[in-house]
Design an enzyme around this catalytic site. Structure first.
Site, PDB file in Angstrom:
ATOM      1  CG  HIS A   1      -1.789   1.277   1.222  1.00  0.00           C
ATOM      2  ND1 HIS A   1      -2.572   1.639   0.150  1.00  0.00           N
ATOM      3  CD2 HIS A   1      -1.934   2.254   2.138  1.00  0.00           C
ATOM      4  CE1 HIS A   1      -3.163   2.788   0.416  1.00  0.00           C
ATOM      5  NE2 HIS A   1      -2.792   3.187   1.618  1.00  0.00           N
TER       6      HIS A   1
ATOM      7  CG  ASP B   1      -0.683   6.719   0.255  1.00  0.00           C
ATOM      8  OD1 ASP B   1      -1.650   6.251  -0.364  1.00  0.00           O
ATOM      9  OD2 ASP B   1      -0.651   6.836   1.493  1.00  0.00           O
TER      10      ASP B   1
ATOM     11  CG  ASP C   1      -5.707   4.854   2.416  1.00  0.00           C
ATOM     12  OD1 ASP C   1      -6.357   4.860   3.481  1.00  0.00           O
ATOM     13  OD2 ASP C   1      -4.694   5.544   2.252  1.00  0.00           O
TER      14      ASP C   1
END
Length: 301
Positions: A69, A71, A192
């Site tokens: 994960h 970003d 998310d």
């Protein structure tokens, strides 16, 4: 209606036994009046292997899903996240994840990993030699240890992004995977974004995704679904498109994403580690903690 309470798994000799048993099949939810599914594969030689003639008991199978994960931009720039610079401000470097994962998968055939965002992976891929490319392809196609979920350039927002941007960024990532790895993701992974839209769900179904997992859900919706055991459902993203927009959907019970409570074993976490040897051995206690955490999740699924 009333639901049957899942039975506690048998005693395990080690936490490794537990993980092996839990990674065998699909999650089982039993309901009153419905013949429960049972564990049809056992771990040979372990305490999960049923004795000849023994009555099979309903089992809960938990999937442990190691995944990225990353970003592309949050506290640091895209390049700072990738290279691992500005460690004083925010630790971590995404490119190191890929190298360590490849080595870990090659060391142990039972291991699996899921890569989600293509923005970082594409940059890493183009920096590698053809030898590394072949190692990755082998893990994807031969041993099937490496998978891709979502596969878009990013994990798109569902509130402010336009449908054109959702389509374009997903197409960009999927084109890369098809061209270089001959791979097409079938599970969309939206853990998310703050909120989820019917537009994104309908587009995902139209793009060929068969299922969706998301992490963040409105707290009132989550409480209601947990009370009704509706954390898994079929989402029809478009009334006008009908069944063609149906998407099997599952939401995180925590309202976020991550491991069960007290099992964050990352270097940045402070949860108790699992120790199998020595005077600090705690594997029995931690196994019991893990079993209880899984049973609690299963009660609301």
């Amino acid at each position: 209606g009333a639901r049957a309470t899942p039975e506690r798994p048998p005693a395990m000799r080690s936490f490794r036994d537990l993980l092996a048993a839990l990674a065998v099949g699909a999650a089982v939810a039993t309901a009153a009046g419905v013949e429960p599914e049972v564990l049809t594969r056992a771990v040979p030689g372990s305490s999960t292997e049923a004795a000849p003639g023994a009555e099979r008991q309903p089992r809960i199978i938990a999937h442990l899903v190691p995944h990225t994960h990353d970003d592309p931009g949050w506290l640091k720039t895209w390049s700072e996240y990738y290279e691992g610079s500005q460690q004083w401000f925010n630790p971590g470097g995404v490119r190191f994840i890929y190298h360590s994962v490849i080595l870990a998968l090659e060391e142990e055939p039972a291991r699996r990993f899921v890569i989600v965002e293509m923005s970082f992976f594409m940059r890493w891929w183009f920096e590698q030699t053809e030898v590394m490319h072949e190692r990755v392809r082998r893990l994807v196609h031969s041993t099937k240890q490496l998978e891709f979920a979502n596969g878009g350039f990013v994990m798109h927002d569902e509130a402010s992004a336009s449908y054109q941007s959702m389509i374009d960024q997903t197409t960009f990532g999927h084109d890369f995977l098809a061209t270089h790895l001959g791979y097409t993701p079938t599970v969309t992974w939206q853990i998310d974004p703050f909120g989820h839209s019917a537009t994104s769900a309908a587009l995902s179904a139209d793009m060929g995704f068969s299922s969706l997992f998301f992490g963040r859900m409105d707290y009132q919706d989550r409480a209601l679904r947990m009370a009704r055991h509706e954390m898994e459902f079929v989402w029809r993203g478009s009334a006008s498109l009908g069944r063609s927009s149906d998407l099997f959907t599952a939401g995180s019970q925590s309202g976020n994403y991550g491991p069960p409570s007290s099992f964050c074993l990352d270097v940045l976490c402070e949860d108790e580690q699992i120790i199998e040897h020595g005077e600090d051995r705690n594997v029995e206690e931690r196994t019991e903690d893990f079993i209880q955490a899984i049973l609690e999740l299963a009660r609301h699924q």
